[in-house]
Design a protein around this motif. Sequence first.
Motif, PDB file in Angstrom:
ATOM      1  N   LEU A 237       0.827  -1.206   0.000  1.00 36.60           N
ATOM      2  CA  LEU A 237       0.000   0.000   0.000  1.00 36.60           C
ATOM      3  C   LEU A 237       0.863   1.258   0.000  1.00 36.60           C
ATOM      4  N   PHE A 238       1.948   1.227   0.764  1.00 32.65           N
ATOM      5  CA  PHE A 238       2.833   2.393   0.754  1.00 32.65           C
ATOM      6  C   PHE A 238       3.437   2.591  -0.633  1.00 32.65           C
ATOM      7  N   GLY A 239       3.833   1.486  -1.278  1.00 38.19           N
ATOM      8  CA  GLY A 239       4.383   1.605  -2.628  1.00 38.19           C
ATOM      9  C   GLY A 239       3.386   2.186  -3.608  1.00 38.19           C
ATOM     10  N   PHE A 240       2.126   1.759  -3.505  1.00 37.59           N
ATOM     11  CA  PHE A 240       1.121   2.296  -4.419  1.00 37.59           C
ATOM     12  C   PHE A 240       0.873   3.774  -4.159  1.00 37.59           C
ATOM     13  N   THR A 241       0.751   4.152  -2.893  1.00 41.43           N
ATOM     14  CA  THR A 241       0.517   5.565  -2.600  1.00 41.43           C
ATOM     15  C   THR A 241       1.720   6.419  -2.991  1.00 41.43           C
ATOM     16  N   TRP A 242       2.930   5.853  -2.883  1.00 40.58           N
ATOM     17  CA  TRP A 242       4.114   6.580  -3.374  1.00 40.58           C
ATOM     18  C   TRP A 242       3.986   6.817  -4.871  1.00 40.58           C
ATOM     19  N   LEU A 243       3.592   5.777  -5.608  1.00 36.71           N
ATOM     20  CA  LEU A 243       3.429   5.924  -7.059  1.00 36.71           C
ATOM     21  C   LEU A 243       2.377   6.975  -7.373  1.00 36.71           C
ATOM     22  N   GLU A 244       1.295   6.986  -6.624  1.00 38.49           N
ATOM     23  CA  GLU A 244       0.189   7.909  -6.888  1.00 38.49           C
ATOM     24  C   GLU A 244       0.518   9.344  -6.510  1.00 38.49           C
ATOM     25  N   LEU A 245       1.201   9.543  -5.377  1.00 37.32           N
ATOM     26  CA  LEU A 245       1.350  10.879  -4.806  1.00 37.32           C
ATOM     27  C   LEU A 245       2.734  11.475  -4.957  1.00 37.32           C
ATOM     28  N   VAL A 246       3.750  10.653  -5.199  1.00 30.46           N
ATOM     29  CA  VAL A 246       5.134  11.147  -5.186  1.00 30.46           C
ATOM     30  C   VAL A 246       5.827  10.990  -6.529  1.00 30.46           C
ATOM     31  N   ALA A 247       5.593   9.898  -7.215  1.00 34.11           N
ATOM     32  CA  ALA A 247       6.303   9.626  -8.476  1.00 34.11           C
ATOM     33  C   ALA A 247       6.168  10.807  -9.437  1.00 34.11           C
TER      34      ALA A 247
ATOM     35  N   TYR B 299      -1.218  13.065   3.692  1.00 31.89           N
ATOM     36  CA  TYR B 299      -0.221  13.691   2.819  1.00 31.89           C
ATOM     37  C   TYR B 299      -0.863  14.186   1.533  1.00 31.89           C
ATOM     38  N   ASP B 300      -1.810  13.425   1.006  1.00 33.53           N
ATOM     39  CA  ASP B 300      -2.513  13.862  -0.205  1.00 33.53           C
ATOM     40  C   ASP B 300      -3.189  15.202   0.025  1.00 33.53           C
ATOM     41  N   GLY B 301      -3.804  15.377   1.221  1.00 30.96           N
ATOM     42  CA  GLY B 301      -4.450  16.652   1.510  1.00 30.96           C
ATOM     43  C   GLY B 301      -3.461  17.785   1.699  1.00 30.96           C
ATOM     44  N   PHE B 302      -2.271  17.463   2.226  1.00 25.93           N
ATOM     45  CA  PHE B 302      -1.282  18.506   2.506  1.00 25.93           C
ATOM     46  C   PHE B 302      -0.422  18.839   1.297  1.00 25.93           C
ATOM     47  N   SER B 303      -0.372  17.940   0.312  1.00 23.12           N
ATOM     48  CA  SER B 303       0.560  18.118  -0.803  1.00 23.12           C
ATOM     49  C   SER B 303       0.228  19.316  -1.673  1.00 23.12           C
ATOM     50  N   ASP B 304      -1.010  19.820  -1.607  1.00 23.82           N
ATOM     51  CA  ASP B 304      -1.385  21.001  -2.389  1.00 23.82           C
ATOM     52  C   ASP B 304      -1.153  22.304  -1.634  1.00 23.82           C
ATOM     53  N   ASN B 305      -0.667  22.219  -0.397  1.00 22.63           N
ATOM     54  CA  ASN B 305      -0.417  23.426   0.380  1.00 22.63           C
ATOM     55  C   ASN B 305       0.709  24.234  -0.257  1.00 22.63           C
ATOM     56  N   PRO B 306       0.529  25.545  -0.450  1.00 23.21           N
ATOM     57  CA  PRO B 306       1.579  26.348  -1.088  1.00 23.21           C
ATOM     58  C   PRO B 306       2.931  26.274  -0.379  1.00 23.21           C
ATOM     59  N   SER B 307       2.910  26.203   0.948  1.00 26.00           N
ATOM     60  CA  SER B 307       4.185  26.137   1.667  1.00 26.00           C
ATOM     61  C   SER B 307       4.914  24.837   1.363  1.00 26.00           C
ATOM     62  N   TRP B 308       4.185  23.720   1.246  1.00 23.31           N
ATOM     63  CA  TRP B 308       4.835  22.449   0.920  1.00 23.31           C
ATOM     64  C   TRP B 308       5.319  22.443  -0.526  1.00 23.31           C
TER      65      TRP B 308
ATOM     66  N   CYS C 117      12.873  17.205  -5.783  1.00 27.31           N
ATOM     67  CA  CYS C 117      11.433  17.126  -5.531  1.00 27.31           C
ATOM     68  C   CYS C 117      11.014  15.734  -5.065  1.00 27.31           C
ATOM     69  N   THR C 118      11.409  14.700  -5.811  1.00 30.74           N
ATOM     70  CA  THR C 118      10.952  13.348  -5.487  1.00 30.74           C
ATOM     71  C   THR C 118      11.479  12.845  -4.152  1.00 30.74           C
ATOM     72  N   PRO C 119      12.783  12.956  -3.841  1.00 27.49           N
ATOM     73  CA  PRO C 119      13.239  12.517  -2.513  1.00 27.49           C
ATOM     74  C   PRO C 119      12.570  13.274  -1.373  1.00 27.49           C
ATOM     75  N   THR C 120      12.371  14.582  -1.553  1.00 26.71           N
ATOM     76  CA  THR C 120      11.714  15.358  -0.490  1.00 26.71           C
ATOM     77  C   THR C 120      10.276  14.937  -0.306  1.00 26.71           C
ATOM     78  N   ALA C 121       9.568  14.710  -1.406  1.00 26.48           N
ATOM     79  CA  ALA C 121       8.183  14.250  -1.307  1.00 26.48           C
ATOM     80  C   ALA C 121       8.115  12.869  -0.667  1.00 26.48           C
ATOM     81  N   THR C 122       9.078  12.016  -0.982  1.00 27.65           N
ATOM     82  CA  THR C 122       9.115  10.688  -0.359  1.00 27.65           C
ATOM     83  C   THR C 122       9.287  10.795   1.144  1.00 27.65           C
ATOM     84  N   LEU C 123      10.189  11.658   1.579  1.00 28.70           N
ATOM     85  CA  LEU C 123      10.377  11.875   3.014  1.00 28.70           C
ATOM     86  C   LEU C 123       9.121  12.450   3.644  1.00 28.70           C
ATOM     87  N   GLY C 124       8.417  13.327   2.928  1.00 28.55           N
ATOM     88  CA  GLY C 124       7.176  13.878   3.447  1.00 28.55           C
ATOM     89  C   GLY C 124       6.111  12.811   3.629  1.00 28.55           C
ATOM     90  N   LEU C 125       5.995  11.909   2.655  1.00 33.89           N
ATOM     91  CA  LEU C 125       5.025  10.827   2.770  1.00 33.89           C
ATOM     92  C   LEU C 125       5.384   9.895   3.928  1.00 33.89           C
TER      93      LEU C 125
END
Length: 460
Positions: A195-205, A295-304, A315-323
Amino acid sequence: MVLHPADPLTSLAHGIGSQHDLPISPFYAFAGAFAALFVSFLALGLLWSTSRFRGERSGLALPVALQRVADAPATRTALRGLGLAAALAVLLYLLLGPDDPAHNPAPGAVYVLLWVGLVPASLLLGPVWRLLNPLRTLHRLLSRALRRPEPEPGPEPGSGPGPASDPDRAPDAAPARGHHPLPARLGQWPAAVGLFGFTWLELVAPEPASTTPLLIAITAYATAQLLLAARFGERWFDDGDAFEAYSTLLARLSPLGRRSDGRLVLRNPFHGLDATPERPGLVATVCVLLGSTAYDGFSDNPSWINVLQTSPLGCTPTATLGLLASVALVATLYCLCAAATRLVSGPHPGPLTAFAHSLVPIALGYLIAHYFSLLVVEAPRTVSMALGTDNAPEPLPPLGPGGLAALQVIAVVTGHVLGVVAAHDRSVRLFPPAKAVAGQLPLLALMITYTIGGIGLLLN
């Protein structure tokens, strides 16, 4: 991908897209949530002194004719064939279709029809992915071709299968000949990782809806699942396949289920939730659902977005750490709550998993809040593209901004209230009456914390 919320790629990758400036007062949203939680907690403490949920022992038996249709080999074969045909169609679209999610239904089939569509399907019919799962069907076909037939599964008590689901064998059934037994300590950890791998693909890739990354991910996942099923047998899919575990977990809240005697029944969803097995990895699985949705809800925040664009890591490593941080935060808060409950109410052999089932309605509330619009808008578009009618008029959202905001807040608050009810019933069963209510205080604090975070993300 993040800067243009109206783009189809962003829509597929980030649920319903931007949720800023929803037309609802933060004061009324938070006040209503606090009132609902506190009133529920007080009412339960005063009026609910003994456990009322009976797990797989409950339910009103449905007509025998209906069960015969549900369990008929023809019904199961037809559903397995439907799942396999749909999977082959998705692969063909990925191989031969355009690399454009606006004209290729494959990304929508994965991110909308599968990921989001399993939520209402599992709630209404039980863990439907057991029968639709093309990997389980392929494993059966390969086993027969290699003359290693799997034993026909029997009903699993309390799993919540409805008319369109496959009653698998009980978890303690012996492995088929030639297969290795599954280590008990493995539990649902493989599903949590999947599940984490799928959400990474959906939200971070970087390109989640591009055909090449999606095809590579599907191929790698299918290969790993089939190899592991060849080693451990068909039982591997029960907890090892991320989507089967996801569907089964949500189906615990389905009004349709199976009693311990195998009968198909109509039941109070709380009984099915109470029957959730306390397996290793259950907490991790639910925390991945909660953390990734947060994380999906927070990923659209301008500060993030600014952090992603300016991070020296990229971008991708930082988003991965955020997730990872989002999932870890949810898990840490729950573990602290379990430790506090042990201190207040006394020792218990499994405090970490004892109340994990109470997180399932919370995860469901977040899934509804974040993905309702995606399902009702993008699902018809995906089906239209698959049928060759992608020139149909643009589907309109069923709710206006105010209605959507109300639905989201209600879904989040209702999920937390249901979680409080499930946790209270488990508490009065496990602990003495004098300590049962006091033991609920850490859980109430956890629910309030999750509620603040969830509504805060919605009213970003």
